[in-house]
Design an enzyme around this catalytic site. Sequence first.
Site: not given
Ligand code: P1T
Length: 384
Positions: A53, A105, A177, A202
Site C-alpha cells: 500500500r 465527467y 483533468d 482511458k
Molecule cells: O472511471 P475512472 O477511472 O474512475 O475515471 C473517472 C473519470 C475522470 N475524468 C474523466 C474526464 C473521465 O472521463 C472519467 C471517466 N469517464 C468515463 C467512464 C466516461 O465514459 O466518460
Amino acid sequence: MGTDRTSDGFSTRAIHAGQDADPATGATVVPIYATSTFTQESPGQHKGYEYSRSGNPTRAALETALAALEGGERALAFASGLAATTAVLSTLKPGDEVAAAADLYGGTFRLLERVFKPWGLVPRYTEETGVEGFAAIVTPATRLVWIETPTNPLLQILDIAAIARLAHDRGAVLAVDNTFASPYLQTPIALGADLVVHSTTKYLGGHSDVIGGAVIGRRDLLDPIAFYQNAAGGVPGPFDSWLVLRGIKTLAVRMERHCANARALAQWLVEQPQVERVYYPGLPDHPNHEVARRQMRDFGGMISVRLKGGAAAAQRMLTRTRLFSLAESLGGVESLIGHPATMTHASIPAAIRAARGVDDGLVRLSVGIEDVEDLREDLDQAIS
Ligand code: P1T
C-alpha cells in the site's frame, strides 16, 4: 523506479522512463511485483519497500513514467480516476471553495455534489469557457480551480494558460483533468497548471482492460496527496499498474491514429444531411479551435454529435452500430459509442444536464484505431 529521462523525446520517455532493467534479475520489462510485503534485514532496514500500500516497485515504475510524460516532479497512481480526484479534493478543508467548469465527467460532478458538498466543500460552476466565467465564480475562499479540456462530453476547449494565471492571481491552485487529451497531445503543467489528474483507464491504458487514475505535479503539492494515498489506501495493484505501463509505451502511435481517424470522421459527419451539429475541436468552426491549436499537438479522438431527428434519431444510431460498441468509457483501441444522458452523465440531474446541452439527443463517439473506412461505413449505415 529507474531514471526519469527528462531530456528525451516523448516516445523515448514513454518506453524507458522508470523502466530500466530490473535491478534484481535484469528483466528487460518491469516485472509485476505481486507481493503485499517485503522482507526486512532488520527492523527498518530494507531495500526501499516495506508494504505494497505504501509502495510497490511496479507502481513506482508507473509513477516515474507518468511524471516524465506530464513534465511533473512527481506522480501518484490510484485505483481509479475518481480515487485520484478524491485524493486531490481531500487536501481541502470544509468551507473551501472549488471553481469548476460546468462541463465535467458525470462522476466528478457526483463526487463534488454528493460526497464533498455534504462534507463541507463549496463547489461553484461556470458555463462559460472563457476566463471571465472563472473570474466571476472565484472568491477569496476558492482554493482549487478544476477543469477538463477537452471537456466530457461537449468537447469544449478551455485556455489552460489564461485560467492558470487567473487562479494564481487569486491564490488558488489549478488542476487539469487531462484524460481526454493525454500527455501526448497536451501537457498542462508546461502551460502553468499546478496539478494534472488522469483516469488512466482511458488513453494511457489504451486497451479497455484496466481501471486506474493518477495525480501529477510539483513535489510540495504532491506531498499531502502522497500522505493521503498511503493513509486512505486507494492504490492500484501491481498487475493494474503494469497494464497501464504497458499501454503507455504505445501512447504516441495510438494517439496519432485516434486523431487522424477522428478528424476524418468529424469532417465526414459535418457533410451528412442527417447531422445537426458535430462537436470536435479540430473543426475550424469549433468556438475554441484557435485555443486548441495553440495548446494541443492535435485534436484528439473524441467526437460528440447531434442528429436532426433528436432523441429518437440518437436512439436509432446508438442501437445500430456494428463496429462501435455501445459502452461507457473511451480511449481504447476499439471504437465506442455512448449516450451521455443515460450513461456517463446520468448522475447529473436531468434539468441541470439539459440546461448544459447534455440531453437525450447527444451521442458521444470514442474513435478507435481501426481502419477509418470501416468506421465511416458503420456510422453511415447507423444514421441512414
Ligand atoms: O472511471 P475512472 O477511472 O474512475 O475515471 C473517472 C473519470 C475522470 N475524468 C474523466 C474526464 C473521465 O472521463 C472519467 C471517466 N469517464 C468515463 C467512464 C466516461 O465514459 O466518460
